[in-house]
Design a protein around this motif. Sequence first.
Motif, PDB file in Angstrom:
ATOM      1  N   GLU A  99      -3.121   4.468   5.355  1.00  0.00           N
ATOM      2  CA  GLU A  99      -2.213   3.313   5.380  1.00  0.00           C
ATOM      3  C   GLU A  99      -2.286   2.285   4.375  1.00  0.00           C
ATOM      4  O   GLU A  99      -3.426   1.585   4.374  1.00  0.00           O
ATOM      5  CB  GLU A  99      -1.838   2.901   6.705  1.00  0.00           C
ATOM      6  CG  GLU A  99      -0.554   2.077   6.989  1.00  0.00           C
ATOM      7  CD  GLU A  99       0.574   2.817   6.735  1.00  0.00           C
ATOM      8  OE1 GLU A  99       1.394   2.820   5.621  1.00  0.00           O
ATOM      9  OE2 GLU A  99       1.126   3.977   7.267  1.00  0.00           O
ATOM     10  N   PRO A 111       3.162   5.362  10.841  1.00  0.00           N
ATOM     11  CA  PRO A 111       2.072   5.215  10.296  1.00  0.00           C
ATOM     12  C   PRO A 111       1.006   6.265   9.665  1.00  0.00           C
ATOM     13  O   PRO A 111       1.253   7.463  10.222  1.00  0.00           O
ATOM     14  CB  PRO A 111       1.070   4.214  11.101  1.00  0.00           C
ATOM     15  CG  PRO A 111       1.911   4.122  12.325  1.00  0.00           C
ATOM     16  CD  PRO A 111       3.151   5.141  12.416  1.00  0.00           C
ATOM     17  N   ARG A 145       0.388   0.385   3.513  1.00  0.00           N
ATOM     18  CA  ARG A 145       1.736  -0.651   3.542  1.00  0.00           C
ATOM     19  C   ARG A 145       1.236  -1.701   4.509  1.00  0.00           C
ATOM     20  O   ARG A 145       0.621  -1.545   5.510  1.00  0.00           O
ATOM     21  CB  ARG A 145       2.868   0.241   4.262  1.00  0.00           C
ATOM     22  CG  ARG A 145       3.459   1.235   3.174  1.00  0.00           C
ATOM     23  CD  ARG A 145       4.414   2.085   3.975  1.00  0.00           C
ATOM     24  NE  ARG A 145       3.892   2.880   4.959  1.00  0.00           N
ATOM     25  CZ  ARG A 145       4.494   3.854   5.516  1.00  0.00           C
ATOM     26  NH1 ARG A 145       5.752   4.067   5.239  1.00  0.00           N
ATOM     27  NH2 ARG A 145       4.148   4.485   6.540  1.00  0.00           N
ATOM     28  N   ASP A 146       1.844  -2.895   4.174  1.00  0.00           N
ATOM     29  CA  ASP A 146       1.729  -4.077   5.039  1.00  0.00           C
ATOM     30  C   ASP A 146       2.526  -4.153   6.129  1.00  0.00           C
ATOM     31  O   ASP A 146       2.202  -4.662   7.188  1.00  0.00           O
ATOM     32  CB  ASP A 146       1.826  -5.419   4.191  1.00  0.00           C
ATOM     33  CG  ASP A 146       0.552  -6.214   3.791  1.00  0.00           C
ATOM     34  OD1 ASP A 146      -0.432  -5.943   4.421  1.00  0.00           O
ATOM     35  OD2 ASP A 146       0.725  -7.051   3.301  1.00  0.00           O
ATOM     36  N   THR A 147       3.690  -3.675   5.968  1.00  0.00           N
ATOM     37  CA  THR A 147       4.653  -3.558   7.083  1.00  0.00           C
ATOM     38  C   THR A 147       5.514  -2.073   7.061  1.00  0.00           C
ATOM     39  O   THR A 147       5.392  -1.883   5.996  1.00  0.00           O
ATOM     40  CB  THR A 147       5.665  -4.703   7.107  1.00  0.00           C
ATOM     41  OG1 THR A 147       6.409  -4.518   5.865  1.00  0.00           O
ATOM     42  CG2 THR A 147       5.251  -6.021   7.245  1.00  0.00           C
ATOM     43  N   LEU A 148       5.502  -1.714   8.263  1.00  0.00           N
ATOM     44  CA  LEU A 148       6.123  -0.466   8.191  1.00  0.00           C
ATOM     45  C   LEU A 148       7.591  -0.421   8.108  1.00  0.00           C
ATOM     46  O   LEU A 148       8.362  -1.739   8.854  1.00  0.00           O
ATOM     47  CB  LEU A 148       5.840   0.310   9.513  1.00  0.00           C
ATOM     48  CG  LEU A 148       4.565   0.459   9.958  1.00  0.00           C
ATOM     49  CD1 LEU A 148       4.120   0.867  11.468  1.00  0.00           C
ATOM     50  CD2 LEU A 148       3.910   1.636   8.968  1.00  0.00           C
TER      51      LEU A 148
END
Lengths: 278, 244, 298
Positions: free
Chosen positions: A262, A258, A264-267
Amino acid sequence: MTEPLLSVRDLRVTFPTPQGPVEVVKGVSFDLGQERLGIVGESGSGKSMTGRAILRLIRPPGKVTAEKLAFQGRDLLSLPEREMRALRGARISMVMQDPRYSLNPVMTIGRQIAEALRVHENLSRSATRARVRDMLEAVQINDPDRVANMYPHEVSGGMGQRVMIAMMLIPEPQILIADEPTSALDVSVQAQVLDLIDTLVKDKGMGLILISHDLQLVARYCDQILVMNAGRVVERCAAGELDKATHPYTRGLLASVPRMNEDRDTLPTLDRTAWEGT
Amino acid sequence: MTAAISLNNLDISYSGTRVVEGVTFDVAEGESFALVGESGSGKSTVLKAIAGLAPEWSGEMSILGQPRGHGPDKDLARTCQMVFQDPYGSLHPRKTVDAVLSEPLAIHGLGNRSERIEKALRDVGLDRRFRFRYPHQMSGGQRQRVAIARALMLEPKIMLLDEPTSALDVSVQAEILNLLKRLRAEQNLTYLLVSHDLPVVGFMCDRVAVMTKGRIVEIAPVDALHHGDFTDPYSRQLYAASGG
Amino acid sequence: MHAWLISDSPASRLQASAGRFYRAGGLLLRNPLAVAGVLIIGLLIVTAIFAPWIAPESPVGQNLSNRLLPPSADHWMGTDELGRDIFSRVIYGSRITLMIVALVAVISAPLGLVIGAISGYFGGWTDRVLMGLTDVFLSMPKLIMALAFVAALGPGIENAIIAIAITAWPAYARIARAETLTFRNAEFVSATRLLGASHLRIIFAHVLPLCTSSMIVRVTLDMAGIILTAAGLGFLGLGAQPPLPEWGAMISRGRVFILDQWWVATMPGLAIILVSLGFCFLGDGLRDVLDPKSAGKS
């Protein structure tokens, strides 16, 4: 180029199991000069085993083989155990992860550091004390005389790790192997300890092998980086060029951390099938 | 609307020594709130006090509007569960996944155990073949999934997360963080996350409270992490040390 | 069958626990001393079950014309002062030995386990009271205390068993407490408390199962001592009463003839040594298998 401090070719570490021998390090090669080398990998990648194998600290029944494992031209694998002991600490030192387990709990810090010096050098009592004092000052301990008389449980984790570093550096080794030296410490202390290692390594012209799971950290403190996965080196690059890494494992590893900003919704997660078999 | 967790002027002691002082915050239902700080800042202690594992506290504490007693209790178990840091220590070494997951059902006398266990395993992304494995037959990430499944067995509203990924590799950490984020959206959970890792908090949480030496020095929206606009000097220092 | 047992992904509770025992069993059988122990204990159990078929003569049938005969083809271990076949008596004696060992283990191990676990889990005053009591028992020599109990209860095999059990539990309580202390603050115990489990449930369902393996090892290793204590009581005339063929009592009777008729005391003595050794071997093997702390080092 002059002869490297440490030269490793096709290093392998094998452990026997009921299901047959298992290779945990599968042919690692590198050269280390007066520079800072980072070995990065996740647990089980063989990065710590590589560090221990160099010092021949793999306990039986584990076995170490290599085409070449030479320190300043001397073959480490064929060295008798007695000479190896003299080399360990004096020429090549190792800092382990948690100072609490590496320091003797019933000996004062000053005595332990003096002990590390006495094993390798013959100095008078007062000269030893002076060296211990200087060393504690060098690792930025403000009140060296007081700290020298303390027991390991009386100091904080960061201070303990500095004491460890003092102990490892007092015989003035040529190479320092630091195996996750800061992962037991808080972030603010982490930076101090690493900066300290960095300064000492630069000042004394030593070689450093920094073993860590943290790519960013290694990128910040090293010149060269080896990325290990499942016992093999999958990527080697200059620290500054980490963002140009090509191997899918390295790229996956970089992406899965992460970021501070951050969005992004999912990594992204590693697709482990992408490189297995390579 | 009542707050999921409401703490007012909470002091917590361990055998007489005060380790947390005057902690006050509310976590709204469905919110994801983080406590960050370095070791010894008291962040985990706050979590333990809410869970009932640190009973020496004074002040006011209420969970979903209900005043909270000092020990763990059976009713609280249905609304509030916890996931621990160490996936190796938080599972009983001699019990299979099946036994671990049936335990909460047995304690609360719930039926349909087999279906519930299978559903929980599906929810946390574990294949059915893990159901009768022992902890030593699983990796750290898989164990942590089991620990999350156990916490979800009683269908709680609030999850207390104590550094749930700090013992894991980064690639596994990403999987667990994604899982926690997905579960929160699916089951409308409230998270109280304790962490020392600011980027993880930035990914997981809506608001963050910075703690040091047993006190909260700042409560900020997660944007503060994205832009680095903390007001308290300690928060800024922590932010800088974390590579922000 | 092998594949089913070592499967990584068992399909049922039964398969999972069967697999665990299979693996532990496999490890045990790879240890030669443990195998020897298993064989000796197996032999003891078989002998005890089939004693009437194995023994050539009655253990109590006297034949005064055959007094004190040395070992021969007719009497493998000779005869005693009343003309009884010593081999038959040793065979029947295995029943008594097995009974003593089993009953002492069944009484003292669970008692020690529960007391130790409660003491370790709750700590504080509970711990101080229970461990104080345990220390009182531990501070007295086992045989002397057993003697005192038998003297109070009256001689006899049942009272000997009770007396030995009473002297054996404190050691188990200490072990169980020490083990419990290492788990008491473990996260899985906290996690179970947060699920709403009562203290009793945690002690019995979560803590005790973790203490049992070291307990099994310790009890097995102690078996030898229990047999010797029972034999000692028998020897002093406070355990099994004549004409019961208890090994210790037999040695006691043979003492009178030890210089001229050595076999009378030696044969039951050999039986005691063999069985004690068997339990020690088995205990050592079990420790290697069940105790992960020592297993990693060997």
